[in-house]
Design a protein around this motif. Structure first.
Motif, short mmCIF file in Angstrom:
data_model
loop_
_atom_site.label_atom_id
_atom_site.label_comp_id
_atom_site.label_asym_id
_atom_site.label_seq_id
_atom_site.Cartn_x
_atom_site.Cartn_y
_atom_site.Cartn_z
N ARG A 1 30.30 37.58 57.50
CA ARG A 1 31.02 36.49 58.16
C ARG A 1 31.47 35.47 57.12
O ARG A 1 30.76 35.17 56.17
N ASN A 2 32.66 34.94 57.33
CA ASN A 2 33.16 33.88 56.45
C ASN A 2 32.74 32.53 57.01
O ASN A 2 33.20 32.13 58.08
N SER A 3 31.91 31.86 56.25
CA SER A 3 31.41 30.56 56.71
C SER A 3 32.15 29.41 56.05
O SER A 3 31.60 28.30 55.95
N GLY A 4 33.36 29.65 55.59
CA GLY A 4 34.16 28.57 55.02
C GLY A 4 34.64 28.79 53.61
O GLY A 4 35.23 27.88 53.01
N LEU A 5 34.42 29.97 53.04
CA LEU A 5 34.89 30.23 51.68
C LEU A 5 36.40 30.39 51.67
O LEU A 5 36.99 30.97 52.60
N SER A 6 37.03 29.92 50.60
CA SER A 6 38.49 30.01 50.52
C SER A 6 38.98 30.43 49.14
O SER A 6 40.18 30.48 48.91
N ILE A 7 38.06 30.74 48.24
CA ILE A 7 38.41 31.13 46.88
C ILE A 7 37.87 32.52 46.59
O ILE A 7 36.70 32.81 46.87
N SER A 8 38.71 33.38 46.06
CA SER A 8 38.28 34.71 45.62
C SER A 8 37.62 34.59 44.25
O SER A 8 38.15 33.91 43.36
N VAL A 9 36.47 35.24 44.09
CA VAL A 9 35.72 35.18 42.83
C VAL A 9 35.36 36.61 42.43
O VAL A 9 34.95 37.41 43.27
N ARG A 10 35.48 36.92 41.13
CA ARG A 10 35.10 38.25 40.66
C ARG A 10 34.51 38.18 39.26
O ARG A 10 34.85 37.31 38.46
N ASP A 11 33.60 39.12 38.99
CA ASP A 11 33.06 39.37 37.66
C ASP A 11 33.06 40.89 37.48
O ASP A 11 32.20 41.58 38.02
N GLU A 12 34.03 41.39 36.75
CA GLU A 12 34.18 42.84 36.57
C GLU A 12 33.06 43.45 35.74
O GLU A 12 32.86 44.66 35.76
N LYS A 13 32.32 42.60 35.01
CA LYS A 13 31.27 43.13 34.11
C LYS A 13 29.91 42.51 34.42
O LYS A 13 29.09 42.30 33.53
N HIS A 14 29.66 42.25 35.68
CA HIS A 14 28.34 41.74 36.07
C HIS A 14 27.28 42.79 35.71
O HIS A 14 27.50 43.99 35.87
N PRO A 15 26.12 42.36 35.19
CA PRO A 15 25.09 43.33 34.79
C PRO A 15 24.64 44.26 35.91
O PRO A 15 24.23 45.40 35.66
N GLY A 16 24.75 43.81 37.15
CA GLY A 16 24.34 44.65 38.27
C GLY A 16 25.42 45.56 38.78
O GLY A 16 25.19 46.39 39.67
N GLY A 17 26.63 45.44 38.22
CA GLY A 17 27.78 46.22 38.68
C GLY A 17 28.93 45.28 39.03
O GLY A 17 28.78 44.06 39.08
N ARG A 18 30.10 45.86 39.27
CA ARG A 18 31.26 45.04 39.61
C ARG A 18 30.95 44.14 40.80
O ARG A 18 30.34 44.57 41.77
N ALA A 19 31.37 42.90 40.70
CA ALA A 19 31.11 41.94 41.77
C ALA A 19 32.39 41.20 42.11
O ALA A 19 33.06 40.67 41.22
N TYR A 20 32.73 41.20 43.40
CA TYR A 20 33.88 40.41 43.83
C TYR A 20 33.66 39.93 45.25
O TYR A 20 33.02 40.59 46.07
N VAL A 21 34.21 38.76 45.52
CA VAL A 21 34.11 38.11 46.82
C VAL A 21 35.51 37.70 47.23
O VAL A 21 36.13 36.86 46.57
N HIS A 22 36.01 38.31 48.31
CA HIS A 22 37.37 38.03 48.75
C HIS A 22 37.33 37.51 50.19
O HIS A 22 37.12 38.28 51.14
N PRO A 23 37.50 36.21 50.38
CA PRO A 23 37.48 35.66 51.75
C PRO A 23 38.77 35.95 52.49
O PRO A 23 39.87 35.81 51.94
N ARG A 24 38.62 36.39 53.74
CA ARG A 24 39.76 36.61 54.61
C ARG A 24 39.66 35.65 55.79
O ARG A 24 38.83 34.76 55.81
N SER A 25 40.52 35.81 56.78
CA SER A 25 40.59 34.82 57.85
C SER A 25 39.30 34.72 58.65
O SER A 25 38.91 33.63 59.08
N SER A 26 38.60 35.83 58.87
CA SER A 26 37.39 35.77 59.67
C SER A 26 36.19 36.45 59.02
O SER A 26 35.11 36.48 59.60
N ASP A 27 36.38 37.03 57.84
CA ASP A 27 35.26 37.68 57.15
C ASP A 27 35.45 37.55 55.65
O ASP A 27 36.45 37.00 55.17
N CYS A 28 34.48 38.05 54.90
CA CYS A 28 34.59 38.15 53.45
C CYS A 28 34.29 39.58 53.06
O CYS A 28 33.36 40.20 53.60
N ILE A 29 35.06 40.10 52.12
CA ILE A 29 34.80 41.42 51.57
C ILE A 29 34.02 41.24 50.27
O ILE A 29 34.49 40.56 49.34
N LEU A 30 32.85 41.85 50.21
CA LEU A 30 32.02 41.79 49.01
C LEU A 30 31.96 43.18 48.40
O LEU A 30 31.78 44.18 49.10
#
Length: 318
Positions: free
Chosen positions: A194-223
């Motif tokens: 669920r999107n609780s108010g995020l409005s900025i997409s954030v990514r770290d392609e080389k996170h130690p745990g694996g690729r990480a990205y957060v893309h907020p949409r109108s009613s959800d976020c894709i992680l």
């Protein structure tokens, strides 16, 4: 000409729409509803990911950025321009993709999450595929593109529609249909919350745990997410779900405790380089191949479709 386009994902529908706009008769053939395509699952934020060759991906991406930015400006359903932040542990310099994006700037210290010293801020198109992809199909239909729901077992099955030209944009099926052994699946697992108010997409392609990205949409976020080359398993892994949640919370602490909606897996159509060329060796009519986009379908899709039209017009003129 009468062009038969095989595939109803982003590549197929964009190719069909631009071919029709160029004055050709077009039939799209697919055994999948758009809601069942890999494109429909995509996080779909403009950002070049694992596609080549670089000298072509750049122009294709630039052309696609312009199309999507124009659609966002026109209020096209499912397309918005999204504030974005890419994180780095070392000074990034200027990435190649920055040439297509307006106003890329270094992130200020207060814009960075704990543990990061470097980042780039910019604005790129975000496409909500559950809205956008069916809309593409409707747009194509309103322009006179025919749609046929039928499974194709062999490429020459398409000859029953009497084409003057075939476009092979069948995603994962495209390579096997034409004997291309250079294709492979790229398994991608994502988590919807669920999107609780995020409005900025954030990514770290080389996170130690694996690729990480957060893309907020109108009613959800894709992680996300995974990029597992050669993996066919489309069952979500609960351990990977937890890992995605953990590393995405690292880059966006506000995600802590986010309500999980679902985990899903898609198989991206991988290839060392996108195949976008015309040939006459497989059928008695020209075949334009447009597949192998990996994780960059939304990033280069319109540029590749424009190249399909250029190749089609060249074929017609000859």
């Amino acid at each position: 000409m009468h062009a038969v386009v095989l595939g109803a994902g982003m590549s197929g529908l964009a190719s069909a729409l631009l071919l029709r706009r160029a004055g050709h008769d077009v039939t799209v053939v697919s055994d999948k509803r758009v809601q069942a395509t890999t494109s429909h699952l995509a996080a779909a934020v403009w950002f070049p990911t694992a596609a080549g060759p670089p000298e072509k991906v750049g122009p294709w991406g630039n052309e696609t950025y312009s199309v999507l930015a124009g659609e966002a400006a026109d209020g096209h359903p499912g397309v918005t321009m999204l504030e974005s932040l890419t994180l780095y542990r070392e000074e990034p310099g200027e990435p190649d993709w920055a040439k297509s994006v307006r106003d890329v700037r270094p992130a200020r210290p207060e814009e960075l999450p704990p543990g990061y010293r470097h980042g780039l801020r910019f604005v790129v198109p975000l496409v909500e595929m559950p809205t956008y992809l069916p809309g593409l199909l409707r747009r194509a239909g309103s322009m006179g593109v025919n749609y046929v729901a039928e499974r194709v077992h062999r490429l020459d099955d398409l000859l029953s529609w009497r084409p003057d030209l075939v476009v092979n944009a069948a995603g994962m099926a495209a390579g096997p249909l034409v004997g291309d052994d250079n294709t492979y699946p790229v398994r991608g697992q994502i988590v919807r919350v669920r999107n609780s108010g995020l409005s900025i997409s954030v990514r770290d392609e080389k996170h130690p745990g694996g690729r990480a990205y957060v893309h907020p949409r109108s009613s959800d976020c894709i992680l996300g997410g995974t990029f597992d080359v050669g993996e066919w398993d489309d069952t979500p892994d609960p351990f990977e779900t937890k890992s995605i949640l953990d590393r995405c919370t690292d880059i966006v602490p506000a995600l802590a405790g986010a309500e999980v909606i679902e985990s899903v897996v898609g198989l991206r159509p991988g290839r060392p380089e996108v195949r976008l060329e015309i040939g006459t060796e497989l059928l008695p009519v020209p075949v334009i191949h447009n597949y192998g986009h990996g994780g960059s379908g939304i990033t280069i899709g319109w540029g590749c479709a424009a190249e399909v039209v250029r190749l089609a017009n060249k074929s017609s003129a000859s």
